[in-house]
Scaffold this motif. Structure first.
Motif, mmCIF file in Angstrom:
data_model
loop_
_atom_site.group_PDB
_atom_site.id
_atom_site.type_symbol
_atom_site.label_atom_id
_atom_site.label_comp_id
_atom_site.label_asym_id
_atom_site.label_seq_id
_atom_site.Cartn_x
_atom_site.Cartn_y
_atom_site.Cartn_z
ATOM 1 N N ILE A 1 0.842 -1.200 0.000
ATOM 2 C CA ILE A 1 0.000 0.000 0.000
ATOM 3 C C ILE A 1 0.873 1.245 0.000
ATOM 4 C CG2 ILE A 1 -1.628 1.355 1.386
ATOM 5 C CD1 ILE A 1 -2.946 -1.240 2.232
ATOM 6 N N THR A 2 1.954 1.219 0.778
ATOM 7 C CA THR A 2 2.888 2.344 0.785
ATOM 8 C C THR A 2 3.470 2.561 -0.600
ATOM 9 O OG1 THR A 2 3.478 1.887 3.088
ATOM 10 C CG2 THR A 2 4.976 3.279 1.846
ATOM 11 N N ALA A 3 3.797 1.457 -1.289
ATOM 12 C CA ALA A 3 4.350 1.584 -2.642
ATOM 13 C C ALA A 3 3.360 2.256 -3.585
ATOM 14 C CB ALA A 3 4.725 0.197 -3.170
ATOM 15 N N ILE A 4 2.078 1.898 -3.482
ATOM 16 C CA ILE A 4 1.060 2.530 -4.325
ATOM 17 C C ILE A 4 0.891 4.001 -3.947
ATOM 18 C CG2 ILE A 4 -1.410 2.558 -4.911
ATOM 19 C CD1 ILE A 4 0.047 0.296 -6.226
ATOM 20 N N LEU A 5 0.946 4.303 -2.663
ATOM 21 C CA LEU A 5 0.755 5.683 -2.206
ATOM 22 C C LEU A 5 1.842 6.618 -2.723
ATOM 23 C CD1 LEU A 5 -0.350 5.089 1.505
ATOM 24 C CD2 LEU A 5 -1.761 6.017 -0.347
ATOM 25 N N VAL A 6 3.102 6.169 -2.678
ATOM 26 C CA VAL A 6 4.191 7.074 -3.061
ATOM 27 C C VAL A 6 4.396 7.136 -4.568
ATOM 28 C CG1 VAL A 6 5.374 6.774 -0.861
ATOM 29 C CG2 VAL A 6 5.994 5.302 -2.806
ATOM 30 N N THR A 7 3.769 6.238 -5.316
ATOM 31 C CA THR A 7 3.917 6.270 -6.774
ATOM 32 C C THR A 7 2.600 6.682 -7.438
ATOM 33 O OG1 THR A 7 3.515 3.868 -6.819
ATOM 34 C CG2 THR A 7 5.803 4.615 -6.840
ATOM 35 N N ALA B 1 -1.391 -4.238 -9.970
ATOM 36 C CA ALA B 1 -0.822 -5.516 -10.409
ATOM 37 C C ALA B 1 0.687 -5.535 -10.181
ATOM 38 C CB ALA B 1 -1.150 -5.755 -11.879
ATOM 39 N N ALA B 2 1.344 -4.399 -10.437
ATOM 40 C CA ALA B 2 2.792 -4.325 -10.237
ATOM 41 C C ALA B 2 3.162 -4.505 -8.773
ATOM 42 C CB ALA B 2 3.314 -2.988 -10.757
ATOM 43 N N ALA B 3 2.303 -4.010 -7.871
ATOM 44 C CA ALA B 3 2.549 -4.157 -6.434
ATOM 45 C C ALA B 3 1.957 -5.441 -5.879
ATOM 46 C CB ALA B 3 1.965 -2.954 -5.687
ATOM 47 N N ARG B 4 1.293 -6.223 -6.745
ATOM 48 C CA ARG B 4 0.629 -7.469 -6.349
ATOM 49 C C ARG B 4 -0.395 -7.216 -5.231
ATOM 50 N NH1 ARG B 4 5.353 -12.124 -6.534
ATOM 51 N NH2 ARG B 4 6.348 -11.415 -8.454
ATOM 52 N N LEU B 5 -1.122 -6.135 -5.377
ATOM 53 C CA LEU B 5 -2.117 -5.746 -4.375
ATOM 54 C C LEU B 5 -3.509 -5.867 -4.980
ATOM 55 C CD1 LEU B 5 -2.674 -4.537 -1.554
ATOM 56 C CD2 LEU B 5 -2.503 -2.265 -2.614
ATOM 57 N N ASP B 6 -4.391 -6.567 -4.313
ATOM 58 C CA ASP B 6 -5.752 -6.743 -4.810
ATOM 59 C C ASP B 6 -6.532 -5.443 -4.725
ATOM 60 O OD1 ASP B 6 -8.814 -7.710 -4.105
ATOM 61 O OD2 ASP B 6 -7.798 -9.003 -5.542
ATOM 62 N N TRP B 7 -7.368 -5.183 -5.751
ATOM 63 C CA TRP B 7 -8.134 -3.929 -5.802
ATOM 64 C C TRP B 7 -9.059 -3.789 -4.597
ATOM 65 C CZ3 TRP B 7 -13.471 -2.879 -6.490
ATOM 66 C CH2 TRP B 7 -13.781 -1.535 -6.750
#
Length: 492
Positions: free
Chosen positions: A175-181, A455-461
């Motif tokens: 989630i942090t990866a999605i937040l900062v990108t 998908a890149a972060a392997r995080l489910d929607w």
């Protein structure tokens, strides 16, 4: 850099198909809805304004269907796209704006092809494994700036792929990866003062000077970005302290267990810093020209072309990415090609308006009748209520029309004159559009950029939405505050 959201995952509804459906509905409307016209006056600003209460039906209130092929006086169903593409002149919201968009695309194509932005952003990841305290807010600010200046969106997918593994291994979460990108790019996208995919297109269509209202938008971007960076930093620290508190803790087990090798990242060099410095100076030059010299489409296009020349020259001299002058010339063409869909959408949407009889308020058209009916709803609200209503409408429309330029082309021809009738400034209407368009991208599943980043972060929607809905409400509260403020101060 791309028109962030042209196509939904799986090749379903996209901006072109939606506009074609709207074109069909517009053609049918010409057979069902009578034409009407307003009386107009020239206001103190020199802009033609509608006289409230002056609407009257034409042709004795009988609908007059548009022709199939069109003629010298009116666009037809099969010719409306052609008519839209050739409408106007070098200063218009169609031909002039399309040329402007293509030149900006070419300029950013050159800058991005040097690789300078990639190396500066990814260089900070070498400290990710050490949990550097400034890494999280630094990445957030950098990606927000990229969203504001370059309109970065789908490119966030690649960076998410690079960022997620080292962040998770450092004790953070996906989630942090999605937040900062991705999330940071969309906050920058939504609050930008010069986003070529939303702000500039919407301002051109609304007949508001391109890049006008710059100061409030810069303040808005700074507020959203600083608050967002601080909030994300606190979240990241909490997750690193207690990883089990993350909604994605179980989901991230795969990344933690795999221990994938971190990609080798090349550090930024002097040439990269020179290219980015020239880009910053170019943006400042454009802001100066707009705010003090009254520059418009032709002049701003020349400024961006100059930026392409100097940035490209620097790229060749410093041998960035091993590019030659010919390579960067091709990059200009490729960058323009990436924005060609946005230019087509502008012409497509203009054709729909022409099919409805045009947007001249003093000329009889179905468009004017639709505008009159909508203004009846707006008159029941205070002007700040109408402004907030525009923010809500744009947010809902973005669920279905996930192209920034497509939504601008579809809604601004109607929202701009509606703003005049409801006491809302056109600049505020553009502000409501960009916020509604950009912020909703944080959760809308039709966004290819969002789904690709997840998908890149392997995080489910579903996990992302469970996390994101509360901060999204906070962002919309801040957006509503800025829209209300803009209306109260007469933002123009």
């Amino acid at each position: 850099m791309s028109d962030d959201k042209q196509t939904s995952p799986g090749g379903g509804l996209n901006a072109y198909l939606i506009l074609l459906i709207v074109g069909v509905l517009a053609y049918l409307a010409t057979w069902l809805v009578p034409s009407g016209a307003f009386e107009t006056i020239v206001g103190e600003s020199g802009r033609t304004q509608i006289v409230p209460g002056s609407f009257a039906l034409a042709n004795e209130g009988a609908p007059m269907g548009a022709p199939l092929f069109g003629d010298a006086e009116r666009a037809g169903f099969l010719s409306f796209m052609f008519e839209g593409l050739i409408s106007g002149d070098r200063h218009s919201a169609t031909i002039g704006l399309m040329a402007f968009i293509l030149i900006i695309g070419g300029t950013f194509g050159v800058i991005l092809d040097t690789g300078a932005l990639d190396r500066v952003l990814t260089g900070t990841l070498k400290r990710a494994e050490n949990g550097n305290g400034l890494l999280i807010p630094g990445l957030f600010i950098a990606f927000s700036l990229a969203g504001a200046v370059f309109g970065m969106s789908e490119e966030a997918i690649v960076f998410t792929l690079l960022v997620a593994p080292p962040l998770v291994r450092s004790g953070y979460d996906s989630i942090t990866a999605i937040l900062v990108t991705y999330a940071a790019t969309q906050i920058g996208f939504a609050t930008s003062w010069m986003n070529p995919f939303s702000v500039l297109v919407a301002q051109g269509i609304a007949e508001v000077p391109v890049m006008s209202g710059l100061m409030l938008r810069v303040v808005m971007w700074s507020a959203f970005t600083s608050i967002g960076a601080f909030w994300v930093y606190r979240y990241a620290v909490r997750v690193r302290r207690t990883p089990e508190s993350s909604l994605a803790f179980a989901n991230d087990a795969r990344l933690r267990e795999e221990g994938a090798e971190q990609q080798t990242l090349e550090s930024a060099g002097v040439g990269d810093l020179v290219v980015l410095a020239l880009t910053a100076l170019g943006v400042i030059w454009v802001a100066w020209g707009v705010s003090t010299q009254g520059y418009y489409l032709a002049e701003i296009s020349a400024q961006f072309f100059a930026l392409a020349l100097v940035a490209g020259t620097a790229g060749v001299l410093f041998k960035l990415n091993g590019k030659s002058a010919g390579d960067l010339a091709s990059a200009f063409a490729d960058g323009a090609a990436r924005l060609a869909p946005a230019a087509l959408i502008i012409g497509f949407a203009k054709g729909v308006i022409l099919l409805l009889g045009g947007d001249d308020p003093s000329g009889a058209s179905v468009f004017n009748t639709i505008l009159f009916q909508l203004s009846g709803f707006a008159e029941a609200l205070p002007d700040w209520g109408s402004a907030l209503g525009m923010l809500g409408v744009q947010s809902v429309i973005n669920i279905f029309v996930v192209s920034g330029s497509g939504q601008a082309a579809l809604t601004m021809p109607l929202m701009a004159p509606l703003a005049d009738l409801s006491g809302v400034s056109r600049q505020t209407a553009v502000l409501a559009f960009q916020l509604g368009d950009g912020l909703m991208n944080l959760v809308v599943p039709a966004s290819a950029a969002l789904m690709g980043s997840l998908a890149a972060a392997r995080l489910d929607w579903t996990i992302w939405v469970r996390f994101a809905w509360k901060p999204l409400l906070g962002l919309y509260a801040l957006a509503a505050a800025f829209v209300t403020l803009a209306q109260l101060i007469g933002y123009s």
